[in-house]
Design a protein around this motif. Structure first.
Motif, PDB file in Angstrom:
ATOM      1  N   ARG A  25       0.846  -1.208   0.000  1.00  0.00           N
ATOM      2  CA  ARG A  25       0.000   0.000   0.000  1.00  0.00           C
ATOM      3  C   ARG A  25       0.877   1.253   0.000  1.00  0.00           C
ATOM      4  N   ALA A  26       1.895   1.262   0.854  1.00  0.00           N
ATOM      5  CA  ALA A  26       2.765   2.439   0.969  1.00  0.00           C
ATOM      6  C   ALA A  26       3.578   2.643  -0.308  1.00  0.00           C
ATOM      7  N   ILE A  27       4.062   1.557  -0.926  1.00  0.00           N
ATOM      8  CA  ILE A  27       4.855   1.683  -2.166  1.00  0.00           C
ATOM      9  C   ILE A  27       3.962   2.163  -3.313  1.00  0.00           C
ATOM     10  N   LYS A  28       2.762   1.612  -3.402  1.00  0.00           N
ATOM     11  CA  LYS A  28       1.830   2.045  -4.461  1.00  0.00           C
ATOM     12  C   LYS A  28       1.529   3.540  -4.347  1.00  0.00           C
ATOM     13  N   ASP A  29       1.401   4.019  -3.120  1.00  0.00           N
ATOM     14  CA  ASP A  29       1.100   5.430  -2.917  1.00  0.00           C
ATOM     15  C   ASP A  29       2.247   6.316  -3.411  1.00  0.00           C
ATOM     16  N   LEU A  30       3.478   5.884  -3.159  1.00  0.00           N
ATOM     17  CA  LEU A  30       4.636   6.700  -3.540  1.00  0.00           C
ATOM     18  C   LEU A  30       5.070   6.463  -4.970  1.00  0.00           C
ATOM     19  N   LEU A  31       4.847   5.258  -5.494  1.00  0.00           N
ATOM     20  CA  LEU A  31       5.374   4.867  -6.813  1.00  0.00           C
ATOM     21  C   LEU A  31       4.265   4.229  -7.657  1.00  0.00           C
ATOM     22  N   PRO A  32       3.278   5.034  -8.067  1.00  0.00           N
ATOM     23  CA  PRO A  32       2.111   4.448  -8.731  1.00  0.00           C
ATOM     24  C   PRO A  32       2.416   3.800 -10.089  1.00  0.00           C
ATOM     25  N   LYS A  33       3.555   4.099 -10.686  1.00  0.00           N
ATOM     26  CA  LYS A  33       3.875   3.517 -11.999  1.00  0.00           C
ATOM     27  C   LYS A  33       4.608   2.184 -11.919  1.00  0.00           C
ATOM     28  N   GLU A  34       5.091   1.848 -10.740  1.00  0.00           N
ATOM     29  CA  GLU A  34       5.871   0.612 -10.631  1.00  0.00           C
ATOM     30  C   GLU A  34       4.952  -0.616 -10.640  1.00  0.00           C
ATOM     31  N   ASP A  35       5.394  -1.658 -11.369  1.00  0.00           N
ATOM     32  CA  ASP A  35       4.728  -2.951 -11.272  1.00  0.00           C
ATOM     33  C   ASP A  35       5.217  -3.650 -10.008  1.00  0.00           C
ATOM     34  N   LEU A  36       4.287  -4.295  -9.303  1.00  0.00           N
ATOM     35  CA  LEU A  36       4.638  -4.938  -8.035  1.00  0.00           C
ATOM     36  C   LEU A  36       4.252  -6.411  -8.084  1.00  0.00           C
ATOM     37  N   PHE A  37       5.159  -7.247  -7.649  1.00  0.00           N
ATOM     38  CA  PHE A  37       4.849  -8.676  -7.508  1.00  0.00           C
ATOM     39  C   PHE A  37       5.020  -9.032  -6.035  1.00  0.00           C
ATOM     40  N   TYR A  38       3.912  -9.397  -5.386  1.00  0.00           N
ATOM     41  CA  TYR A  38       3.928  -9.698  -3.953  1.00  0.00           C
ATOM     42  C   TYR A  38       3.831 -11.199  -3.739  1.00  0.00           C
ATOM     43  N   LEU A  39       4.699 -11.721  -2.894  1.00  0.00           N
ATOM     44  CA  LEU A  39       4.672 -13.148  -2.586  1.00  0.00           C
ATOM     45  C   LEU A  39       4.586 -13.341  -1.072  1.00  0.00           C
ATOM     46  N   GLY A  40       3.510 -13.955  -0.624  1.00  0.00           N
ATOM     47  CA  GLY A  40       3.315 -14.217   0.809  1.00  0.00           C
ATOM     48  C   GLY A  40       3.484 -15.701   1.082  1.00  0.00           C
ATOM     49  N   ASP A  41       4.378 -16.031   2.010  1.00  0.00           N
ATOM     50  CA  ASP A  41       4.688 -17.447   2.280  1.00  0.00           C
ATOM     51  C   ASP A  41       3.701 -18.029   3.286  1.00  0.00           C
ATOM     52  N   THR A  42       2.427 -17.956   2.924  1.00  0.00           N
ATOM     53  CA  THR A  42       1.360 -18.356   3.847  1.00  0.00           C
ATOM     54  C   THR A  42       1.403 -19.840   4.226  1.00  0.00           C
ATOM     55  N   ALA A  43       2.085 -20.668   3.417  1.00  0.00           N
ATOM     56  CA  ALA A  43       2.173 -22.099   3.758  1.00  0.00           C
ATOM     57  C   ALA A  43       3.050 -22.332   4.976  1.00  0.00           C
ATOM     58  N   ARG A  44       3.922 -21.343   5.294  1.00  0.00           N
ATOM     59  CA  ARG A  44       4.860 -21.570   6.398  1.00  0.00           C
ATOM     60  C   ARG A  44       4.796 -20.476   7.449  1.00  0.00           C
ATOM     61  N   LEU A  45       3.854 -19.538   7.301  1.00  0.00           N
ATOM     62  CA  LEU A  45       3.718 -18.479   8.296  1.00  0.00           C
ATOM     63  C   LEU A  45       3.344 -19.077   9.641  1.00  0.00           C
ATOM     64  N   PRO A  46       3.563 -18.366  10.724  1.00  0.00           N
ATOM     65  CA  PRO A  46       4.348 -17.143  10.813  1.00  0.00           C
ATOM     66  C   PRO A  46       5.844 -17.454  10.895  1.00  0.00           C
ATOM     67  N   TYR A  47       6.681 -16.464  10.591  1.00  0.00           N
ATOM     68  CA  TYR A  47       8.126 -16.614  10.792  1.00  0.00           C
ATOM     69  C   TYR A  47       8.521 -16.190  12.211  1.00  0.00           C
ATOM     70  N   GLY A  48       7.680 -15.362  12.824  1.00  0.00           N
ATOM     71  CA  GLY A  48       8.072 -14.605  14.020  1.00  0.00           C
ATOM     72  C   GLY A  48       8.417 -15.395  15.259  1.00  0.00           C
ATOM     73  N   ASN A  49       8.048 -16.687  15.323  1.00  0.00           N
ATOM     74  CA  ASN A  49       8.430 -17.477  16.494  1.00  0.00           C
ATOM     75  C   ASN A  49       9.324 -18.649  16.085  1.00  0.00           C
ATOM     76  N   LYS A  50      10.058 -18.476  14.950  1.00  0.00           N
ATOM     77  CA  LYS A  50      10.944 -19.553  14.489  1.00  0.00           C
ATOM     78  C   LYS A  50      12.405 -19.131  14.594  1.00  0.00           C
ATOM     79  N   ASP A  51      13.346 -20.049  14.335  1.00  0.00           N
ATOM     80  CA  ASP A  51      14.752 -19.723  14.587  1.00  0.00           C
ATOM     81  C   ASP A  51      15.443 -19.131  13.358  1.00  0.00           C
ATOM     82  N   ARG A  52      16.650 -18.592  13.570  1.00  0.00           N
ATOM     83  CA  ARG A  52      17.351 -17.877  12.512  1.00  0.00           C
ATOM     84  C   ARG A  52      17.581 -18.749  11.276  1.00  0.00           C
TER      85      ARG A  52
END
Lengths: 282, 282
Positions: A25-52
């Protein structure tokens, strides 16, 4: 590939799941001409309680998928992956890779008057002390007070943005930081901007909230400009979204709240080894 | 391998994470001579909000690792994996594989007087309607009322067993089931037995709680006996524990509450493809 051709390639953005759409959302607001490819690793989320090691491995695999999509630049729209995997990503890949920590740290130092900064994030982000290091590299006199908030992501994913339970958990996590007289609070998880209003209500007007999504988008603008990689097309950029698992109930909430109007979601499989292809006959 | 030799092999038990240790506790209580090998897929937990294909793939990989450890029987100590992946596991592997749904369904039908049974579990378990099918196969006259409780696992993993927030969420999830006059409630997630006392406090004495861990252990006893696979060693069995990620903060809580005294945790890597080994040179 010449820089001119590279400029027409998309920006790759990844997160462990859906939270990184706040960065989109923030990038689209600042850079409306850029093409964006978003990849969410939902099969393995969350990362936040896993190790380095796990977080590094996953981040390398996902960044690899984005380079396969021709990304000219990769944004790690996940504080946990930024905190733990960015050095390894820089070692492996030659394209620019931007995390959310550095820009958030810069903004925090710029905003704080009393040099007491709070940081909230996942367990892994907080344990990494990445914000602390980044902030104190800029200004060693800043005191950083960090708090892991493991329940905020599940509450946000349930859409409980202003539920009484969410407010109670916010007080539980934030009251000790307020008591320590922070004047700036870094939202160190890309989910948290979705909770910004409720957090503002809990901490009051005196504490500035630093939104890592917004600041990261600002850094993307700089890196594209400095590298001559800005897309000069005379049309609005597209947004493609792919997830590694199809059934994330939070996706629709995020799409609606962020007004992204994502019409189609692709699937990318991050394949594990097929050990199970050799069943053992007892 | 003869049945006599097979009998000396361990029982393999897996879960998406740590919750399945409640099943380990129940199996150890009933079968103290059996060796147990527990594998928690903590690198990819939770399974409960992911899709069938992902859950099948993960379950095949983890069951493959357990057969590589020589398991004579595999217990799927995870309601989500039992609900979604058991048919596929039976197709692939020849050793007996036991889930938690069937025994829980049998116990629920046996306990209910008014034939109104509640089931709580993850989103994926509830959406699969696996309990509903299993219960109505036994007795088509039973009405099953299901409720997904996505916040309970995070609350349990934070050790907030009797926190006011947990009690508020339990009322949110369970009051509608109580209003529907259920007399039996299936704890359809292996995390939930850790919250049994608090749940009992919320639903009151009139509603029987069916603990899928206990009932599953009973089924393991039957299958071992029927297959001549009981370990007749004259010594207590060992318990080995392996996780796919090293940093699970919930592990110590579960070990303590369940009094398992696990001294050492091994690591097993479920490797993803190494796409990132071929960095793209721009």
């Amino acid at each position: 590939m010449s820089n001119l051709n590279r400029a027409e390639q998309p920006i790759g953005i990844f997160d462990s799941g859906i939270g990184g759409l706040t960065v989109v959302r923030a990038i689209k607001d600042l850079l409306p001409k850029e093409d964006l490819f978003y990849l969410g690793d939902t099969a393995r989320l969350p990362y936040g309680n896993k190790d380095r090691l796990t977080i590094e491995r996953y981040s390398l695999e996902i960044a690899g998928l984005l380079t396969a999509e021709g990304a000219k630049l990769v944004v790690v729209a996940c504080n946990t992956a930024s905190a733990l995997a960015l050095p390894r990503l820089h070692e492996v890949f030659r394209i620019p890779i931007i995390g959310v920590i550095e820009s958030g740290a810069r903004a925090a130092v710029a905003h704080s008057r009393n040099r007491r900064v709070g940081v909230i994030g996942t367990r892994a982000t907080v344990a990494s002390r990445a914000y602390e290091r980044a902030i104190q590299t800029i200004d060693p006199a800043v005191t950083v007070l960090s708090q892991a908030c493991p329940l905020l992501v599940p509450l946000i994913e349930e859409g409980m943005f202003d539920h009484s339970v969410t407010i109670e958990m916010l007080h539980h996590y934030l009251d000790p930081l307020i008591a320590e007289r922070i004047d700036t609070l870094v939202l160190g998880c890309t989910h948290y901007p979705l909770l910004k209003k409720t957090i503002a209500g809990v901490v009051g007007d005196e504490i500035v909230l630093v939104d890592s999504a917004e600041n990261c988008a600002g850094q993307v603008v700089e890196v594209l400009r400095d590298g001559g990689l800005e897309n000069r097309a005379e049309r609005p950029g597209y947004l493609e979204v792919a997830l590694t698992d199809s059934s994330n109930p939070f996706f629709k909430t995020a799409d609606r709240v962020l007004e992204l109007n994502i019409s189609r979601v692709q699937t990318r499989i991050v394949q594990g080894v097929t050990l199970a292809a050799t069943p053992v006959v007892p």
